[in-house]
Design an enzyme around this catalytic site. Structure first.
Site, PDB file in Angstrom:
ATOM      1  N   ALA A  38       9.605 -27.739 -23.165  1.00  0.00           N
ATOM      2  CA  ALA A  38      10.778 -28.361 -22.540  1.00  0.00           C
ATOM      3  C   ALA A  38      11.813 -27.345 -22.066  1.00  0.00           C
ATOM      4  O   ALA A  38      12.117 -26.367 -22.745  1.00  0.00           O
ATOM      5  CB  ALA A  38      11.450 -29.364 -23.474  1.00  0.00           C
ATOM      6  N   GLY A  39      12.325 -27.606 -20.862  1.00  0.00           N
ATOM      7  CA  GLY A  39      13.447 -26.856 -20.323  1.00  0.00           C
ATOM      8  C   GLY A  39      13.099 -25.633 -19.508  1.00  0.00           C
ATOM      9  O   GLY A  39      13.969 -25.072 -18.842  1.00  0.00           O
ATOM     10  N   ASN A  72       5.558 -29.644 -17.726  1.00  0.00           N
ATOM     11  CA  ASN A  72       5.069 -30.633 -16.768  1.00  0.00           C
ATOM     12  C   ASN A  72       5.894 -30.553 -15.490  1.00  0.00           C
ATOM     13  O   ASN A  72       5.412 -30.141 -14.439  1.00  0.00           O
ATOM     14  CB  ASN A  72       5.122 -32.027 -17.379  1.00  0.00           C
ATOM     15  CG  ASN A  72       4.471 -33.093 -16.514  1.00  0.00           C
ATOM     16  OD1 ASN A  72       4.355 -34.234 -16.922  1.00  0.00           O
ATOM     17  ND2 ASN A  72       4.026 -32.774 -15.311  1.00  0.00           N
ATOM     18  N   THR A  73       7.168 -30.917 -15.582  1.00  0.00           N
ATOM     19  CA  THR A  73       8.027 -31.007 -14.398  1.00  0.00           C
ATOM     20  C   THR A  73       8.074 -29.725 -13.568  1.00  0.00           C
ATOM     21  O   THR A  73       7.994 -29.803 -12.330  1.00  0.00           O
ATOM     22  CB  THR A  73       9.449 -31.424 -14.809  1.00  0.00           C
ATOM     23  OG1 THR A  73       9.382 -32.656 -15.527  1.00  0.00           O
ATOM     24  CG2 THR A  73      10.348 -31.599 -13.597  1.00  0.00           C
ATOM     25  N   LYS A  82       1.315 -35.310 -30.121  1.00  0.00           N
ATOM     26  CA  LYS A  82       2.613 -34.654 -29.957  1.00  0.00           C
ATOM     27  C   LYS A  82       3.676 -35.669 -30.348  1.00  0.00           C
ATOM     28  O   LYS A  82       3.863 -36.679 -29.673  1.00  0.00           O
ATOM     29  CB  LYS A  82       2.814 -34.201 -28.516  1.00  0.00           C
ATOM     30  CG  LYS A  82       4.208 -33.614 -28.261  1.00  0.00           C
ATOM     31  CD  LYS A  82       4.445 -33.356 -26.788  1.00  0.00           C
ATOM     32  CE  LYS A  82       5.893 -32.961 -26.542  1.00  0.00           C
ATOM     33  NZ  LYS A  82       6.195 -32.814 -25.094  1.00  0.00           N
ATOM     34  N   GLY A  87      13.207 -31.338 -18.821  1.00  0.00           N
ATOM     35  CA  GLY A  87      13.366 -31.527 -17.386  1.00  0.00           C
ATOM     36  C   GLY A  87      14.556 -30.832 -16.753  1.00  0.00           C
ATOM     37  O   GLY A  87      14.762 -30.951 -15.547  1.00  0.00           O
TER      38      GLY A  87
END
Length: 259
Positions: A187-188, A209-210, A100, A161
Site C-alpha cells: 500500500a501507498g 495494484n493501483t 490477506k 492508493g
C-alpha cells in the site's frame, strides 16, 4: 546477486512481486501486465469473486495461463469476525488457504484496524491458514502479528492508493530488523523509486495494484516495478556506503598513482 528465493508458508517463490488484479482497463491489459511483472502471487477481494463457481468467475477466468498462487483478501471487512468468515468461505470454495487479512477502521483513510487485524490473524493462523495481514508501519504491532502466527507481515508504506511512497522509512527499517518472517510492503507505493527504497530497506517483497493498473501504460509500469524490485534487492545485499555530513574525495593521497 543473491538468488535465494522468498519462502512463505512453505511455498518457494522466485518473484518478490505480489500483484493485484483489479482496476485494469480491460482483461487483455491485465494479462499482459501480470506477465510483464513476473509475479507468481496474485491478490483480489473475496467479495468480488463468485465463490459458488470460482472457475467461471469473471476475474479468475482470465488467469489460467500459469499456476498462480492466489492471495484472496478480506477488503471491505470491518471486524475480525467478518474477515474470518470471508477467509473460511474462500477456502471452502477451493480458492486458496492463503489469506490477506485486510480490515479497515475508516472508509476515508482505509487504515487498518490494529486490534481487529490481530484478532483475525490469531484465529486464522490457528485454523491452518497462511495468513498475511495488512497492517500499519508500527514495529510493535508487526511483531505481535508475527507472534500470532502470520506467515508474513505486510505493513503499508502509506495509505492505500495514495502513491505517497514510504512515509516512515525509519519504522520500516525497524520492522525488517526485528522480523522473523518476510516483510512485504503493501500500500501507498507509487513509482519504481518507492519500490527500490522498500527493497533497499530490506523488505522481502512488495504488493501493489493501483500504481500498475492505473498507470498510463500498465504493462511498462509492471516491468519497471519488477526491475526496481531486483535492483533494490541487489543494492540491499551489496550494502550501501554510510552517509556523511561532509564531502570526501574518491581518490585519497594514500592511493596508488598510475604513471
Amino acid at each position: 546477486m543473491d538468488t535465494s528465493s522468498l519462502v512463505i508458508g512453505g511455498k518457494t517463490l522466485r518473484s518478490r512481486f505480489f500483484l493485484g488484479t483489479g482496476r485494469y482497463p480491460n482483461p487483455y491489459v491485465q494479462r499482459q501486465a501480470i506477465a510483464a511483472s513476473g509475479a507468481e502471487v496474485l491478490t483480489f477481494a473475496i467479495r468480488r469473486v463468485n465463490l459458488d463457481s470460482p472457475e467461471d468467475d469473471s476475474i479468475l477466468q482470465h488467469l489460467e495461463e500459469r499456476p498462480y498462487t492466489f492471495l484472496p483478501n478480506t477488503s471491505g471487512a470491518r471486524t475480525a469476525e467478518e474477515a474470518v468468515r470471508l477467509a473460511r468461505l474462500a477456502r471452502a470454495s477451493g480458492l486458496s488457504d492463503w489469506i490477506k487479512v485486510e480490515i479497515s477502521a475508516s472508509e476515508k483513510t482505509l487504515l487498518p484496524d490494529p486490534i481487529e487485524t490481530l484478532k483475525a490473524t490469531e484465529t486464522l493462523a490457528r485454523e491452518g491458514f497462511v495468513v498475511l495481514p495488512y497492517t500499519s508501519d508500527d514495529p510493535v504491532l508487526c511483531k505481535r502479528l508475527e507472534e500470532a502466527g502470520a506467515a508474513a507481515v505486510m505493513p503499508g508504506g502509506s495509505p492505500i492508493g495514495t502513491g505517497l511512497g514510504i512515509l516512515n522509512p525509519y519504522n520500516l527499517g525497524l520492522i525488517v530488523e526485528d522480523a522473523g518472517v518476510p516483510i512485504i510492503v503493501d500500500a501507498g507505493l507509487g513509482s519504481a523509486m518507492d519500490v527500490a527504497q522498500a527493497m533497499e530497506l530490506g523488505a522481502g517483497g512488495v504488493l501493489m495494484n493501483t500504481p500498475v493498473a492505473k498507470a498510463k501504460d500498465p504493462v511498462r509500469m509492471a516491468e519497471a516495478m519488477k526491475l526496481a524490485i531486483e535492483a533494490g534487492r541487489l543494492s540491499y545485499l551489496a550494502g550501501r556506503i554510510p552517509k556523511k555530513r561532509y564531502a570526501s574525495a574518491s581518490s585519497g593521497s594514500e592511493e596508488w598513482v598510475l604513471n
